[in-house]
Design an enzyme around this catalytic site. Structure first.
Site, PDB file in Angstrom:
ATOM      1  N   TYR A  99      17.661  29.291   9.600  1.00  0.00           N
ATOM      2  CA  TYR A  99      16.505  30.020  10.147  1.00  0.00           C
ATOM      3  C   TYR A  99      16.440  29.870  11.653  1.00  0.00           C
ATOM      4  O   TYR A  99      16.646  28.779  12.199  1.00  0.00           O
ATOM      5  CB  TYR A  99      15.209  29.468   9.554  1.00  0.00           C
ATOM      6  CG  TYR A  99      14.984  29.823   8.099  1.00  0.00           C
ATOM      7  CD1 TYR A  99      14.772  31.149   7.720  1.00  0.00           C
ATOM      8  CD2 TYR A  99      14.970  28.844   7.123  1.00  0.00           C
ATOM      9  CE1 TYR A  99      14.566  31.480   6.388  1.00  0.00           C
ATOM     10  CE2 TYR A  99      14.758  29.158   5.795  1.00  0.00           C
ATOM     11  CZ  TYR A  99      14.557  30.477   5.431  1.00  0.00           C
ATOM     12  OH  TYR A  99      14.344  30.798   4.124  1.00  0.00           O
TER      13      TYR A  99
ATOM     14  N   LYS B 113       0.847  -1.201   0.000  1.00  0.00           N
ATOM     15  CA  LYS B 113       0.000   0.000   0.000  1.00  0.00           C
ATOM     16  C   LYS B 113       0.883   1.251   0.000  1.00  0.00           C
ATOM     17  O   LYS B 113       2.102   1.151   0.251  1.00  0.00           O
ATOM     18  CB  LYS B 113      -0.910  -0.015   1.227  1.00  0.00           C
ATOM     19  CG  LYS B 113      -0.154   0.045   2.546  1.00  0.00           C
ATOM     20  CD  LYS B 113      -1.074  -0.213   3.731  1.00  0.00           C
ATOM     21  CE  LYS B 113      -0.309  -0.147   5.033  1.00  0.00           C
ATOM     22  NZ  LYS B 113      -1.121  -0.626   6.176  1.00  0.00           N
TER      23      LYS B 113
HETATM   24  C1  LIG Z   1      -0.435  -1.726   6.718  1.00  0.00           C
HETATM   25  C2  LIG Z   1      -1.078  -2.989   7.112  1.00  0.00           C
HETATM   26  C3  LIG Z   1      -0.314  -4.130   7.354  1.00  0.00           C
HETATM   27  C4  LIG Z   1       1.203  -4.124   7.370  1.00  0.00           C
HETATM   28  O1  LIG Z   1       1.639  -3.549   8.582  1.00  0.00           O
HETATM   29  P1  LIG Z   1       3.212  -3.376   8.891  1.00  0.00           P
HETATM   30  O2  LIG Z   1       3.248  -2.854  10.284  1.00  0.00           O
HETATM   31  O3  LIG Z   1       3.724  -2.402   7.903  1.00  0.00           O
HETATM   32  O4  LIG Z   1       3.806  -4.727   8.747  1.00  0.00           O
HETATM   33  C5  LIG Z   1      -0.979  -5.313   7.626  1.00  0.00           C
HETATM   34  N1  LIG Z   1      -2.332  -5.361   7.662  1.00  0.00           N
HETATM   35  C6  LIG Z   1      -3.095  -4.275   7.447  1.00  0.00           C
HETATM   36  C7  LIG Z   1      -4.573  -4.386   7.501  1.00  0.00           C
HETATM   37  C8  LIG Z   1      -2.503  -3.056   7.171  1.00  0.00           C
HETATM   38  O5  LIG Z   1      -3.262  -1.975   6.963  1.00  0.00           O
END
Ligand SMILES: *Cc1c(COP(=O)(O)O)cnc(C)c1O
Length: 359
Positions: free
Chosen positions: A251, A35
């Protein structure tokens, strides 16, 4: 010459990390969670790199899922939040995408679903983000049984504190009895649970952050988990300044020299995705040698200490995070997590791919 900043992506490291994750749960299949454009690494390139080893891919938006199918990815693809409207249900069938099923609204869209459609009912075991209450699962499964086009591929849940001392016990105690004896595949483990809670592995695990070489745990680095950093953000020194005691940098004069210093001005700023809140001393590597930030990060530049590095100067390469500078350490200095830094690298930073003959 273009602006000297880049993000190098090591596809061989991602492959290595996926295989390490598989070794943690040898009896399970593993969705590579890709994702958010594969946590900023590029979903299409990452899927290509894993195509012959990954059991499946999990992501959020249907556009990315369709792109993977068009690239020839034939492995199972899971939409982690399921369809966002009724039209997506038809696309799921067309492209053979399975999806989480977390709401009554989604259930209603399935009534007109074309076959074949695979869903993973999601149980809210305590995170209170998505999912059906534990007591509602049996009813949802009964409703699904009445839909001939729909197949229940398994039941899933997601943990809120698998990376913390609190662990998963409370959520697991709500979830496991529900799925026991159902005869359906089960999926619950993110990277943290994959490492620390083998009971939760079951049929499908869902590693995300670990694939990119970053640890989900506050007290352990990815390298300590056997993982290799897949992302290296680096930029060159474009100017050098000599400071006298009392001279300030950047800054707000956030850094004032107490002794004569040499500093390098680096072509990376918060508009590139480097966190503005990272303070003095946040680690970097200059041509491989450890150093740290001085002064406030600005939009397009930041400053690093070169006082102890007489050979460093204009043209030196500064690693902001990567194999030499753990992203977890930079994230901690900025009060955030590696996940956020990876996802925040700006589109203006060119991505360069390595590994698997794709340099
Ligand atoms: C993002 C996600 C994962 C992966 O989680 P990590 O901590 O990056 O391993 C697994 N299951 C769901 C439903 C997620 O949204």
């Amino acid at each position: 010459m273009t602006r000297p900043i880049r993000v190098d992506i090591d596809l061989a490291a991602i492959r290595h990390n996926y295989l390490i994750a598989k070794r943690k749960a040898p009896a399970s299949r593993a969705w590579a969670v890709v994702k958010a454009d594969a946590y900023g690494h590029g979903v299409r390139r990452v899927a290509q790199a894993l195509a012959d080893v990954a059991d499946g891919f999990a992501l959020l938006n249907i556009e990315d899922a369709v792109a993977l199918r068009q690239d020839g990815v034939s492995a199972p693809i899971l939409l982690l939040e399921g369809p966002f409207d009724a039209a997506e249900v038809a696309a799921m069938a067309e492209y053979r995408l399975s999806g989480a099923l977390h709401s009554r609204e989604q259930l209603a869209w399935l009534a007109k679903a074309p076959a074949p459609l695979e869903v993973w009912p999601k149980v809210n075991s305590g995170m209170n983000r998505l999912g059906f209450a534990p007591g509602a699962l049996a009813g949802v499964l009964a409703d699904l049984a009445a839909l001939p086009a729909v197949r229940v591929a398994g039941v899933m849940t997601h943990f809120a504190t698998a990376d913390e001392a609190r662990g998963v016990a409370e959520q697991w105690a709500r979830f496991e009895p529900l799925v026991r004896g159902l005869g359906l595949p089960v999926s619950s483990a993110n990277t943290a649970a994959l490492w620390d809670f083998p009971d939760t592995h079951r049929d499908w695990v869902r590693p995300g952050i670990g694939l990119y070489g970053c640890s989900p745990f506050a007290d352990r680095l990815g390298a300590g988990l056997g993982l290799r950093a897949a992302m290296r953000l680096s930029a060159d020194v474009i100017a050098v300044q000599s400071l006298a005691p009392g001279d300030a940098v950047g800054y707000g004069r956030l850094f004032v020299a107490e002794r004569p210093m040499r500093i390098g001005i680096v072509a990376c700023g918060y508009a590139d995705g480097y966190p503005r809140v990272a303070g003095n001393g946040t680690p970097v590597a200059v041509d491989g040698a450890p150093s740290g930030l001085v002064g406030r990060v600005s939009m397009d530049m930041l400053a690093v200490d070169l006082s102890h590095l007489p050979d460093a100067g204009v043209g030196s390469t500064v690693e902001l995070w990567g194999p030499a500078v753990p992203i977890e350490t930079v994230a901690a200095a900025a009060g955030t997590i590696g996940y956020e830094l990876m996802c925040a690298v700006a589109p203006r930073v060119p991505r360069v791919y390595h590994g698997l003959g794709q340099a």
